[in-house]
Design a protein around this motif. Structure first.
Motif, PDB file in Angstrom:
ATOM      1  N   ASN A  87       0.811  -1.218   0.000  1.00 26.98           N
ATOM      2  CA  ASN A  87       0.000   0.000   0.000  1.00 26.98           C
ATOM      3  C   ASN A  87       0.847   1.272   0.000  1.00 26.98           C
ATOM      4  N   ASN A  88       2.167   1.095  -0.104  1.00 25.47           N
ATOM      5  CA  ASN A  88       3.083   2.237  -0.121  1.00 25.47           C
ATOM      6  C   ASN A  88       2.905   3.142   1.099  1.00 25.47           C
ATOM      7  N   THR A  89       2.636   2.521   2.229  1.00 20.80           N
ATOM      8  CA  THR A  89       2.516   3.299   3.466  1.00 20.80           C
ATOM      9  C   THR A  89       3.908   3.539   4.047  1.00 20.80           C
ATOM     10  N   ASN A  90       4.101   4.723   4.560  1.00 23.15           N
ATOM     11  CA  ASN A  90       5.399   5.083   5.114  1.00 23.15           C
ATOM     12  C   ASN A  90       5.506   4.630   6.570  1.00 23.15           C
ATOM     13  N   PRO A  91       6.660   4.108   6.957  1.00 25.39           N
ATOM     14  CA  PRO A  91       6.877   3.806   8.375  1.00 25.39           C
ATOM     15  C   PRO A  91       6.811   5.097   9.198  1.00 25.39           C
ATOM     16  N   MET A  92       6.452   4.947  10.463  1.00 27.42           N
ATOM     17  CA  MET A  92       6.307   6.102  11.352  1.00 27.42           C
ATOM     18  C   MET A  92       7.323   6.023  12.488  1.00 27.42           C
ATOM     19  N   LEU A  93       8.052   7.106  12.690  1.00 26.35           N
ATOM     20  CA  LEU A  93       8.963   7.221  13.829  1.00 26.35           C
ATOM     21  C   LEU A  93       8.375   8.220  14.821  1.00 26.35           C
ATOM     22  N   VAL A  94       8.352   7.829  16.080  1.00 29.79           N
ATOM     23  CA  VAL A  94       7.851   8.706  17.140  1.00 29.79           C
ATOM     24  C   VAL A  94       9.005   9.001  18.099  1.00 29.79           C
ATOM     25  N   ALA A  95       9.383  10.267  18.175  1.00 25.68           N
ATOM     26  CA  ALA A  95      10.467  10.691  19.066  1.00 25.68           C
ATOM     27  C   ALA A  95       9.868  11.374  20.291  1.00 25.68           C
ATOM     28  N   GLY A  96      10.131  10.800  21.461  1.00 26.98           N
ATOM     29  CA  GLY A  96       9.700  11.430  22.703  1.00 26.98           C
ATOM     30  C   GLY A  96      10.768  12.409  23.178  1.00 26.98           C
ATOM     31  N   VAL A  97      10.399  13.675  23.284  1.00 25.37           N
ATOM     32  CA  VAL A  97      11.357  14.736  23.607  1.00 25.37           C
ATOM     33  C   VAL A  97      10.962  15.387  24.929  1.00 25.37           C
ATOM     34  N   SER A  98      11.929  15.528  25.826  1.00 22.10           N
ATOM     35  CA  SER A  98      11.705  16.264  27.070  1.00 22.10           C
ATOM     36  C   SER A  98      12.501  17.560  27.021  1.00 22.10           C
ATOM     37  N   ILE A  99      11.874  18.640  27.484  1.00 22.16           N
ATOM     38  CA  ILE A  99      12.471  19.974  27.456  1.00 22.16           C
ATOM     39  C   ILE A  99      12.593  20.456  28.897  1.00 22.16           C
ATOM     40  N   LYS A 100      13.809  20.523  29.390  1.00 22.51           N
ATOM     41  CA  LYS A 100      14.051  20.937  30.772  1.00 22.51           C
ATOM     42  C   LYS A 100      14.262  22.444  30.829  1.00 22.51           C
ATOM     43  N   ASN A 101      13.426  23.108  31.629  1.00 21.86           N
ATOM     44  CA  ASN A 101      13.487  24.565  31.751  1.00 21.86           C
ATOM     45  C   ASN A 101      13.969  24.942  33.152  1.00 21.86           C
ATOM     46  N   PRO A 102      15.187  25.485  33.292  1.00 21.35           N
ATOM     47  CA  PRO A 102      15.716  25.826  34.618  1.00 21.35           C
ATOM     48  C   PRO A 102      15.347  27.231  35.092  1.00 21.35           C
ATOM     49  N   ASN A 103      14.509  27.934  34.353  1.00 30.24           N
ATOM     50  CA  ASN A 103      14.230  29.339  34.643  1.00 30.24           C
ATOM     51  C   ASN A 103      12.994  29.518  35.520  1.00 30.24           C
TER      52      ASN A 103
END
Length: 213
Positions: A87-103
Motif C-alpha cells: 500500500n506504499n505506506t510510510n513507516p512512522m517514527l515517534v520521538a519522545g522529547v523532554s524539554i528541561k526549563n531551569p528558569n
C-alpha cells in the motif's frame, strides 16, 4: 572730673556673632535625628542594591533550556524487511522529547521539529504543536516523523542493511522558543540535540541510542 567719669562708664556687653533662637539641647537632638535618617536611608539603599543583585543572579538570570530524547519508537519497518509494503505506506517514527526549563518563567516554544537522516540522506521530518515547559519544570512532547520509503530504499547501503537486519539512522531535533521574565527581560532560544539510533528491522526495537547536545 570729666575724665574720671568717662573712665568709670561701664563697657557695653559683648554681642555674639550669631544668635540662635533654639537651645543647644534642641540643636543636638535635631542633629542626632538627621544622622539617624541618613543612616536609615543608606541602609535601605544597601538592602535594595543587595535585593536587585540577588534577583539578577537568580530570577532575572535567564538560562539555556536543554533537550533529551527519552524514547524512540518506529512502526512499519517490518514491511520493508518482508517486502509486504503493497500500500506504499510510510513507516512512522515517534520521538519522545523532554524539554528541561531551569528558569523562573515558562519556556514557550512555537516550533519543535525532528529530521531523520539515513547515510546522510534526509528520509523524514516531522513537527509538533506549540507548547511550553513550566517554570523550573520539564515539558514533554512527541514528534511524529513519516519515513519516506522511496528515499530509504534509494540509499546504496539499504540492501546490505536489510540483509543484516539492522538500520542505522541519525536524528536531529530542534526546538525554538522564548523565556519571558518581564516585557524587558526576555530571551529567545534555539535548543537542539543530535542522536544516532540503531534499529532492529525484524523486531522494530531501538537497540542503541547515543545523543549529543
Amino acid at each position: 572730673m570729666a575724665e574720671r567719669r568717662e573712665q568709670e562708664k561701664p563697657l557695653a556687653p559683648a554681642i555674639p556673632d550669631k544668635l540662635s533662637p533654639f537651645p543647644p539641647e534642641f540643636i543636638s537632638h535635631r542633629r542626632q535625628r538627621c544622622l539617624k535618617c541618613c543612616g536609615c536611608s543608606a541602609a535601605l539603599l544597601l538592602i535594595l542594591a543587595v535585593t536587585i543583585l540577588i534577583l539578577m543572579l537568580t530570577i532575572f538570570n535567564v538560562k539555556h533550556p536543554t533537550l533529551e530524547i527519552t524514547s524512540v519508537k518506529i512502526d512499519g519497518l517490518d514491511s520493508l524487511s518482508n517486502n509486504t509494503n503493497k500500500n506504499n505506506t510510510n513507516p512512522m517514527l515517534v520521538a519522545g522529547v523532554s524539554i528541561k526549563n531551569p528558569n523562573a518563567a515558562s519556556f514557550k516554544f512555537h516550533d519543535a521539529a525532528t529530521e531523520v537522516y539515513y547515510d546522510g540522506t534526509l528520509v523524514g521530518e516531522g513537527r509538533a504543536a506549540a507548547g511550553e515547559a513550566g517554570p523550573r519544570r520539564t515539558g514533554r512532547v512527541d514528534i511524529l516523523v513519516d519515513l519516506m520509503v522511496g528515499r530509504l530504499v534509494g540509499v546504496s547501503r539499504f540492501e546490505s542493511d536489510l540483509e543484516r537486519g539492522g538500520l542505522e539512522i541519525s536524528m536531529y531535533t530542534r526546538v525554538k522558543g522564548m523565556v519571558k521574565i518581564t516585557d524587558v527581560i526576555k530571551r529567545s532560544f534555539v535548543v537542539n540535540i543530535t542522536c544516532g539510533v540503531n534499529v532492529d528491522l525484524r523486531s522494530q526495537v531501538v537497540q542503541d541510542r547515543s545523543c549529543t547536545l
